[in-house]
Design an enzyme around this catalytic site. Structure first.
Site, PDB file in Angstrom:
ATOM      1  N   CYS A 178      48.023   2.935  51.188  1.00 35.11           N
ATOM      2  CA  CYS A 178      47.814   3.738  52.398  1.00 35.11           C
ATOM      3  C   CYS A 178      46.930   2.987  53.384  1.00 35.11           C
ATOM      4  O   CYS A 178      46.261   2.022  53.049  1.00 35.11           O
ATOM      5  CB  CYS A 178      47.119   5.061  52.066  1.00 35.11           C
ATOM      6  SG  CYS A 178      47.956   6.084  50.848  1.00 35.11           S
TER       7      CYS A 178
ATOM      8  N   CYS B  77      44.476   7.700  56.123  1.00 37.69           N
ATOM      9  CA  CYS B  77      45.479   8.588  55.519  1.00 37.69           C
ATOM     10  C   CYS B  77      44.861   9.950  55.189  1.00 37.69           C
ATOM     11  O   CYS B  77      43.775  10.022  54.599  1.00 37.69           O
ATOM     12  CB  CYS B  77      46.039   7.962  54.252  1.00 37.69           C
ATOM     13  SG  CYS B  77      47.326   8.969  53.458  1.00 37.69           S
TER      14      CYS B  77
ATOM     15  N   CYS C  29      52.932   4.495  51.545  1.00 39.73           N
ATOM     16  CA  CYS C  29      52.792   5.949  51.631  1.00 39.73           C
ATOM     17  C   CYS C  29      53.717   6.483  52.718  1.00 39.73           C
ATOM     18  O   CYS C  29      53.726   5.977  53.844  1.00 39.73           O
ATOM     19  CB  CYS C  29      51.339   6.289  51.954  1.00 39.73           C
ATOM     20  SG  CYS C  29      51.035   8.038  52.290  1.00 39.73           S
TER      21      CYS C  29
ATOM     22  N   CYS D  89      51.250   8.468  55.687  1.00 43.90           N
ATOM     23  CA  CYS D  89      50.490   7.773  56.734  1.00 43.90           C
ATOM     24  C   CYS D  89      51.211   6.547  57.280  1.00 43.90           C
ATOM     25  O   CYS D  89      50.773   5.981  58.291  1.00 43.90           O
ATOM     26  CB  CYS D  89      49.112   7.382  56.227  1.00 43.90           C
ATOM     27  SG  CYS D  89      49.107   6.077  54.965  1.00 43.90           S
TER      28      CYS D  89
END
Length: 363
Positions: A52, A56, A83, A86
């Site tokens: 991430c 995030c 991810c 995000c």
């Protein structure tokens, strides 16, 4: 240990990290959902196999399940996947787009419309407007205005003709420059060329609990706020201006400045009349946007000003701040959490930060 194969930041340990972890700053940024750190490192979670960006919004894992990587490529190379919430892979693309937009603005002979600028970097106009402002602290139009004004100020010192200087700076016509000159330069172009001749600066020395404070202002706003300075030093900074002591209007403004020293962060609307480069002004704007009691690193300020690599220049911009307290450079610090320098002494910086409730290292 710094960056080493397989290029993740800090060695992995099954034991929880301690406060002396050399990458504690990265963990702290991640825990704070700090969007200013996006692009500086990638966070990977071993229990989910996902990486991430620092901001995030997902729930935070335990420290022992986290690895920090220099970039998304390194995280993918270690077997992690992006991810979906995000979208960390877009951070690099966003920064490239902003950097490209800055190049286009600086190369353009005249202004570029937002729609054209966004199209040339591959984004929708409304989205790119938000993206550019988040990355630089100013809108594309404001960045272009600041760039033209800086070029105009430089050209006015070099060109024999004010009109030639205006065109040289990139304005389509003198009328366009005169529309914004007072707001940007604080005086007319001819007066600027003569080194500020004809501008009146009023000054006073105010007593504060941190020592005597020079407060000086033009009709537009504060132009100098500094500890341990006097009218002689002020005159050296503004050699062509008329330096006048006191005045009722200044007294009211000075009282507000003193109140900011004693209780920082209560009066965010104090007017200022200062100029710098486009980058300096972006750093100063980012400083004024920091809420009382919070801090940003010089690296974060550089990113907010549109050049993440200009960390040293961000520190220099803090040092070039003409109006201490009002532009709160005491809220800037090093990436490791230490306070860094301060033009008026570390003791004063520490007191100002304590008055705002900043928690220093070791507290």
């Amino acid at each position: 240990m710094r960056l080493a194969a397989p290029a993740y930041i800090g060695a992995m340990s099954n034991a929880p990290r301690t406060d002396d972890d050399e990458w504690a700053w990265a963990w702290a940024s991640f825990m704070a959902h700090d969007r200013h750190s996006d692009g500086r490192f990638i966070v990977a979670v071993t229990t989910t196999g996902i990486y991430c960006k620092p901001s995030c919004p997902a729930r935070r894992p335990k420290r022992e399940h986290v690895r920090f990587y220099a970039d998304a490529d390194a995280a993918r190379g270690a077997g992690f996947r992006a991810c979906l919430r995000c979208k960390p892979d877009e951070v690099g693309r966003d920064r490239i787009a902003v950097a490209r937009a800055v190049e286009l603005i600086e190369a353009a002979e005249e202004g570029i419309a937002l729609e054209e600028l966004a199209e040339r970097v591959g984004y929708a106009p409304h989205h790119f407007h938000r993206l550019f402002k988040r990355a630089t602290g100013v809108t594309p139009a404001a960045y272009a205005r600041g760039l033209r004004a800086r070029r105009a100020a430089e050209a006015l010192h070099q060109e024999d003709s004010v009109t030639e200087a205006i065109y040289e700076a990139g304005y389509s016509a003198p009328s366009r420059f005169y529309e914004t000159a007072n707001a940007r330069l604080g005086m007319t172009p001819s007066v600027w060329k003569r080194g500020g001749a004809g501008v009146t600066i009023r000054w006073t020395i105010a007593d504060t609990t941190l020592g005597p404070l020079l407060i000086a202002a033009t009709d537009k706003g504060l132009c100098r706020v500094a500890f341990d300075e006097d009218a002689i030093q002020l005159a050296r900074r503004f050699p062509a201006a008329e330096i006048v002591q006191g005045g009722a209007a200044l007294a009211a403004l000075a009282a507000r400045v003193v109140a900011e020293v004693e209780t920082p962060g209560r009066d965010a609307d104090l007017p200022v009349d200062v100029q710098g480069t486009a980058f300096q002004e972006a750093v100063w704007q980012a400083l004024r946007a920091i809420p009382p009691g919070e801090t940003l690193s010089y690296a974060q300020l550089a990113a907010a000003a549109g050049n993440p690599n200009a960390v040293r220049a961000a520190g220099t911009a803090c040092g070039a701040n003409h109006v201490s307290i009002i532009i709160p450079c005491h809220r800037a610090q090093r990436s490791d959490g230490s306070m860094g320098g301060y033009a008026y002494g570390i003791d004063r910086k520490l007191v100002l930060r304590k008055r705002e409730g900043v928690k220093e290292q070791g507290e």
